[in-house]
Design a protein around this motif. Sequence first.
Motif, PDB file in Angstrom:
ATOM      1  N   UNK A   1       0.819  -1.227   0.000  1.00  0.00           N
ATOM      2  CA  UNK A   1       0.000   0.000   0.000  1.00  0.00           C
ATOM      3  C   UNK A   1       0.844   1.266   0.000  1.00  0.00           C
ATOM      4  N   UNK A   2       1.951   1.251  -0.733  1.00  0.00           N
ATOM      5  CA  UNK A   2       2.786   2.437  -0.860  1.00  0.00           C
ATOM      6  C   UNK A   2       2.447   3.259  -2.097  1.00  0.00           C
ATOM      7  N   UNK A   3       1.434   2.823  -2.855  1.00  0.00           N
ATOM      8  CA  UNK A   3       1.022   3.545  -4.058  1.00  0.00           C
ATOM      9  C   UNK A   3      -0.462   3.903  -3.946  1.00  0.00           C
ATOM     10  N   UNK A   4      -0.863   5.024  -4.549  1.00  0.00           N
ATOM     11  CA  UNK A   4      -2.271   5.445  -4.441  1.00  0.00           C
ATOM     12  C   UNK A   4      -3.267   4.404  -4.905  1.00  0.00           C
TER      13      UNK A   4
ATOM     14  N   UNK B   1      -6.578   3.665  -2.869  1.00  0.00           N
ATOM     15  CA  UNK B   1      -7.862   4.006  -3.480  1.00  0.00           C
ATOM     16  C   UNK B   1      -8.731   2.764  -3.637  1.00  0.00           C
ATOM     17  N   UNK B   2      -8.117   1.638  -4.046  1.00  0.00           N
ATOM     18  CA  UNK B   2      -8.886   0.400  -4.193  1.00  0.00           C
ATOM     19  C   UNK B   2      -9.516   0.013  -2.859  1.00  0.00           C
TER      20      UNK B   2
ATOM     21  N   UNK C   1     -13.635  -0.081  -1.764  1.00  0.00           N
ATOM     22  CA  UNK C   1     -14.200  -1.412  -1.583  1.00  0.00           C
ATOM     23  C   UNK C   1     -13.872  -2.372  -2.715  1.00  0.00           C
ATOM     24  N   UNK C   2     -12.776  -2.117  -3.430  1.00  0.00           N
ATOM     25  CA  UNK C   2     -12.359  -3.001  -4.517  1.00  0.00           C
ATOM     26  C   UNK C   2     -11.280  -3.958  -4.001  1.00  0.00           C
ATOM     27  N   UNK C   3     -11.433  -5.215  -4.302  1.00  0.00           N
ATOM     28  CA  UNK C   3     -10.451  -6.228  -3.899  1.00  0.00           C
ATOM     29  C   UNK C   3      -9.281  -6.207  -4.876  1.00  0.00           C
ATOM     30  N   UNK C   4      -8.090  -5.877  -4.386  1.00  0.00           N
ATOM     31  CA  UNK C   4      -6.924  -5.757  -5.260  1.00  0.00           C
ATOM     32  C   UNK C   4      -6.076  -7.023  -5.211  1.00  0.00           C
ATOM     33  N   UNK C   5      -5.697  -7.503  -6.394  1.00  0.00           N
ATOM     34  CA  UNK C   5      -4.759  -8.615  -6.530  1.00  0.00           C
ATOM     35  C   UNK C   5      -3.640  -8.193  -7.464  1.00  0.00           C
ATOM     36  N   UNK C   6      -2.436  -8.628  -7.169  1.00  0.00           N
ATOM     37  CA  UNK C   6      -1.296  -8.424  -8.064  1.00  0.00           C
ATOM     38  C   UNK C   6      -0.880  -9.793  -8.575  1.00  0.00           C
ATOM     39  N   UNK C   7      -0.747  -9.918  -9.886  1.00  0.00           N
ATOM     40  CA  UNK C   7      -0.419 -11.200 -10.501  1.00  0.00           C
ATOM     41  C   UNK C   7       1.018 -11.150 -11.019  1.00  0.00           C
TER      42      UNK C   7
END
Length: 354
Positions: free
Chosen positions: A92-95, A99-100, A104-110
């Motif tokens: 969470x070092x980036x906006x 913001x996600x 209420x957006x579920x964030x995934x990094x692939x």
Amino acid sequence: MPVSRSLIAPTANPLLERALRDKLKRRSETTGKLGELEPLAIRLGLVQNSLKPRFKAPQIALFASDHGLAVDGVAAPGQPSTARLVQSLLTSQLPVSVFARIQGMELSVVDCGVAETVAPHPRLMARKIAHGTRNARVNMAMTLDQAHAAIRAGMEIADSLAGNLVTCAGIGVGSHESAALVLSALSGEPLQNLVLSPTMTPEDATRVMMVLQAAQSRHRELSDPVEVLAACGGFEIAMMVGVLLVASSKRRLIMIDGMPACAALMVASRIAPTVTDYCVFCRSHGHPGLSTALGLFKTLALLELGMESTDGTGATLAFPLVMSSAALLTEVAEGEDAGPSQPADMTPPDAGPA
């Protein structure tokens, strides 16, 4: 392809569209007209095949990969490594991450093909095909087997994601340039219109164009979309192709953010043209090449905020706009009957979410 184009139904439905327009017209008589929110609301109703579009468990997936073209110095000076960018996203070092969360957006990094090893994390999906692609200037960036494996991985990801909305964005050193090669090859758009930017020095512009034109020349005989993808693209673009095909077959709304996502959509639309029916577009930076890419789909971004941020950021900020448009149809006005989810004449078998 495992997903047949026949499984991706077009959203066109004259009866439903007329009912949606009538519903908005009735509302506007007391609430006033709401400009571009109204056609967006109609789009959402058609995607979900419903007079009451609703969104649940919205997802944002950021697909990360390194590109062999980076060894030729095509990336902007000072750009952080892909692994560093992934770590910043996960912590969470980036906006976009913040913001996600607040939207209420579920964030995934692939991890599609990051050159370095990425430490495990609850929001990280490890789907590495290889430690970065090869250099498209001297070889196919991927083998066809790798391209198909990445597309299948994207399909599996789309199947595993909850909800009925997914945002796709691609990140990585060389990602923009690889996406430009794919878009140019499949659309005929001159490469310089997708790559050059006023912020580039003449020397940088000349060097980047020499590298990319050499890659373009090497693969100029290819026309099949997956072959073009394998020759020029990245693992993140290929995985997004799989996500787009499956998400649209499930009638999910897809938010496209950035050049790599546009390149993935161009490939997917050559496989199944109706995939574009399910897409809305966002932007997180002002690169003129992205404006050109959006023009290939005859569209504009939902919001223009003058940002210069990580792809996906614009989508997190546009999501409340999408929700507000849906609310024009789903939230009951004071004194108004809730009404049906579909026009009376529509048959139920193809019904989307109520």
